[in-house]
Design a protein around this motif. Structure first.
Motif, PDB file in Angstrom:
ATOM      1  N   ARG A 282       0.739  -1.228   0.002  1.00 30.68           N
ATOM      2  CA  ARG A 282       0.050   0.003   0.112  1.00 30.68           C
ATOM      3  C   ARG A 282       0.952   1.342  -0.014  1.00 30.68           C
ATOM      4  O   ARG A 282       0.535   2.259  -0.756  1.00 30.68           O
ATOM      5  N   MET A 344       0.869 -10.156  -9.821  1.00 26.92           N
ATOM      6  CA  MET A 344       0.112  -9.015 -10.100  1.00 26.92           C
ATOM      7  C   MET A 344       1.104  -7.632 -10.402  1.00 26.92           C
ATOM      8  O   MET A 344       0.634  -6.971 -10.819  1.00 26.92           O
ATOM      9  N   ASP A 353       0.085   0.252 -14.824  1.00 28.97           N
ATOM     10  CA  ASP A 353      -0.881   0.295 -13.923  1.00 28.97           C
ATOM     11  C   ASP A 353      -0.465  -0.463 -12.598  1.00 28.97           C
ATOM     12  O   ASP A 353      -1.155  -1.112 -12.037  1.00 28.97           O
ATOM     13  N   THR A 356      -2.385   0.601  -9.269  1.00 22.99           N
ATOM     14  CA  THR A 356      -3.566   0.051  -9.096  1.00 22.99           C
ATOM     15  C   THR A 356      -3.425  -1.476  -8.415  1.00 22.99           C
ATOM     16  O   THR A 356      -4.031  -1.987  -7.635  1.00 22.99           O
ATOM     17  N   MET A 357      -2.404  -2.418  -9.394  1.00 20.57           N
ATOM     18  CA  MET A 357      -2.145  -3.791  -8.898  1.00 20.57           C
ATOM     19  C   MET A 357      -1.705  -3.876  -7.317  1.00 20.57           C
ATOM     20  O   MET A 357      -2.093  -4.811  -6.662  1.00 20.57           O
ATOM     21  N   TYR A 359      -2.385  -1.691  -4.930  1.00 22.31           N
ATOM     22  CA  TYR A 359      -3.588  -1.423  -4.011  1.00 22.31           C
ATOM     23  C   TYR A 359      -4.408  -2.696  -3.641  1.00 22.31           C
ATOM     24  O   TYR A 359      -4.829  -2.961  -2.681  1.00 22.31           O
ATOM     25  N   LYS A 360      -4.706  -3.364  -4.997  1.00 21.71           N
ATOM     26  CA  LYS A 360      -5.491  -4.716  -4.947  1.00 21.71           C
ATOM     27  C   LYS A 360      -4.686  -5.680  -4.004  1.00 21.71           C
ATOM     28  O   LYS A 360      -5.340  -6.446  -3.407  1.00 21.71           O
ATOM     29  N   VAL A 361      -3.490  -5.762  -4.230  1.00 26.20           N
ATOM     30  CA  VAL A 361      -2.579  -6.620  -3.335  1.00 26.20           C
ATOM     31  C   VAL A 361      -2.538  -6.330  -1.915  1.00 26.20           C
ATOM     32  O   VAL A 361      -2.915  -7.269  -1.084  1.00 26.20           O
ATOM     33  N   ASP A 363      -5.329  -4.548  -0.441  1.00 23.90           N
ATOM     34  CA  ASP A 363      -6.829  -4.987  -0.002  1.00 23.90           C
ATOM     35  C   ASP A 363      -6.913  -6.168   0.079  1.00 23.90           C
ATOM     36  O   ASP A 363      -7.463  -6.700   1.377  1.00 23.90           O
ATOM     37  N   PHE A 364      -6.162  -7.084  -0.514  1.00 27.05           N
ATOM     38  CA  PHE A 364      -6.514  -8.421  -0.501  1.00 27.05           C
ATOM     39  C   PHE A 364      -5.869  -9.364   0.977  1.00 27.05           C
ATOM     40  O   PHE A 364      -6.306  -9.851   1.642  1.00 27.05           O
ATOM     41  N   GLU A 367      -7.526  -8.109   4.129  1.00 30.57           N
ATOM     42  CA  GLU A 367      -8.787  -9.160   4.328  1.00 30.57           C
ATOM     43  C   GLU A 367      -7.931 -10.565   4.795  1.00 30.57           C
ATOM     44  O   GLU A 367      -8.652 -11.017   5.886  1.00 30.57           O
TER      45      GLU A 367
END
Length: 412
Positions: A282, A344, A353, A356-357, A359-361, A363-364, A367
């Motif tokens: 992040r 990713m 990009d 963005t990738m 950020y997705k990592v 967020d995952f 969780e």
């Protein structure tokens, strides 16, 4: 002419610390680049005033405070600053409003200086950079990128979101440790009370009746005598462990060994690893999306890892980028992160990009940390219940074995 202290990397990747004279920060950066160095940190040297002369009038408004900067307070400040900037208020006016409404704290004292520095002509990033205890390199570099791109309100919004998510992740991990810590402290208190107050009374009864004690009861009485005589060692034990860890961390090899061992601990190691991945990905995504140069971004991310094993991995990534290679290859070679993260990142580099990738990592993995924390709590509860039940059961059995023999003798 003002003097600027700098930290930089040379062509071989070695860290260089020196100073340079320049009229402003931009000229200092150009001079350092001309030397063949890549700047990682640049701060203006503090110029001392004459003896007895007050340099800043704001010192009279400062208050004495204990402790450092509250991350929660810094998070709230960043969000409010972002809102004021989005509303179109000038930077200086926004800072004054926030400084006046803030309660006495280390952050308020720093903001008083920041307001005066901005009033005297310094840029916001320069003013913030003079207070590294409050505003770290990530914070200063993002603000600097926002000023350069003319999008300070957007950068502050991203910074506020980053701080809030970081705080949320930290609360999850700390919250998971509160319950078992309280249970363990209460259990230790109860067991100490039993050893000091209850068992000596049973010992007196056994001595009065002249009973022949089983081995288990003798061991229990010996432990009780030791606890009664040396009870003060119990609180010193965790302190000793803490000091031992600090002593080991003074050496590079010891520091690396402890961080590596932490990652090997079942469940806990996985939690630490996922927390670091979530935080660093992040951080890197936020810096890249804010326009911070990739080498500077990786240097900052390396410092925020708080784990020597991961720091070495990011150092290899930094060297790979400097040589013109990709981020994904050294990540794959390190074998510290899952293949999903590597893939990713690789896709992000190929498509342009990357932020963005990342950020997705993040967020995952946020969780994943949440799920792992819940699993850890669910696992700790039965383990602690079984352990405490076993200890109490062993104490009860050890105490009642001689009494059973006594009752059997009386019944004959």
């Amino acid at each position: 002419m003002p003097t600027f202290k700098f930290e930089a990397l040379d062509t071989s990747g070695q860290e260089v610390k020196d100073s340079v004279d320049a009229t402003n920060e931009e000229e200092a950066s150009q001079k350092i680049k001309a030397m063949g160095y890549f700047v990682t940190k640049l701060t203006a040297a503090q110029v001392k005033g004459k003896k007895g002369q007050k340099k800043k009038t704001g010192k009279s408004r400062k208050t004495f405070v204990l402790g450092g900067v509250s991350q929660k307070m810094l998070c709230i400040f960043t969000r409010q600053f972002s809102t004021l900037q989005d509303a179109g208020l000038p930077v200086l006016r926004s800072l004054r409003i926030l400084e006046k409404q803030m309660k006495p704290s280390a952050l308020k004292n720093s903001l008083i200086d920041v307001v005066e520095d901005v009033e005297s002509g310094s840029t916001l990033s320069e003013a913030l950079g003079r207070h590294p205890k409050c505003f770290d390199r990530l914070y200063v570099n993002m603000v600097k990128a926002g000023e350069a791109g003319g999008a300070l309100e957007v950068i502050l919004q991203r910074l506020a979101e980053f701080k809030e998510k970081s705080q949320s992740l930290k609360r999850k991990v700390v919250g998971a440790m509160v319950y078992p810590s309280v249970v363990i402290m209460v259990a230790v208190g109860i067991l100490t009370f039993i050893m000091v107050s209850i068992i000596p009374k049973f010992k007196k009864i056994f001595e009065e009746f002249g009973l022949s004690l089983p081995q288990a009861t003798k061991i229990l009485i010996d432990v009780s005598d030791w606890v009664a005589s040396y009870w003060y060692v119990i609180p010193l034990f965790p302190l000793g462990v803490y000091l031992l860890i600090k002593l080991i961390r003074l050496t590079k090899a010891g520091n690396y060994a402890l961080d590596r061992m932490t990652l090997w601990i079942p469940i806990v190691g996985s939690l630490v690893e996922k927390t670091i991945v979530a935080r660093t990905m992040r951080t890197l995504g936020t810096l890249i999306s804010s326009g911070v140069p990739i080498l500077e971004a990786l240097s900052i991310v390396k410092d925020t890892a708080n784990n020597v094993v991961f720091e070495r991995m990011f150092q290899r990534v930094l060297e790979s980028i400097r040589e013109g290679d990709t981020i994904a290859d050294p990540l794959r070679e390190a074998r510290l992160v899952d293949d999903m993260v590597v893939n990713m990142v690789e896709v992000g580099e190929e498509t342009g990009d990357l932020d963005t990738m990342l950020y997705k990592v993040a967020d995952f993995y946020d969780e994943e940390v949440d799920t792992l924390v819940k699993s850890l709590i669910s696992l700790l509860e039965p383990i602690m219940i079984v352990f405490l039940g076993g200890v109490i059961g062993a104490i009860v059995i050890s105490l009642f074995l001689p009494l059973i023999k006594l009752l059997e003798g009386l019944s004959k």
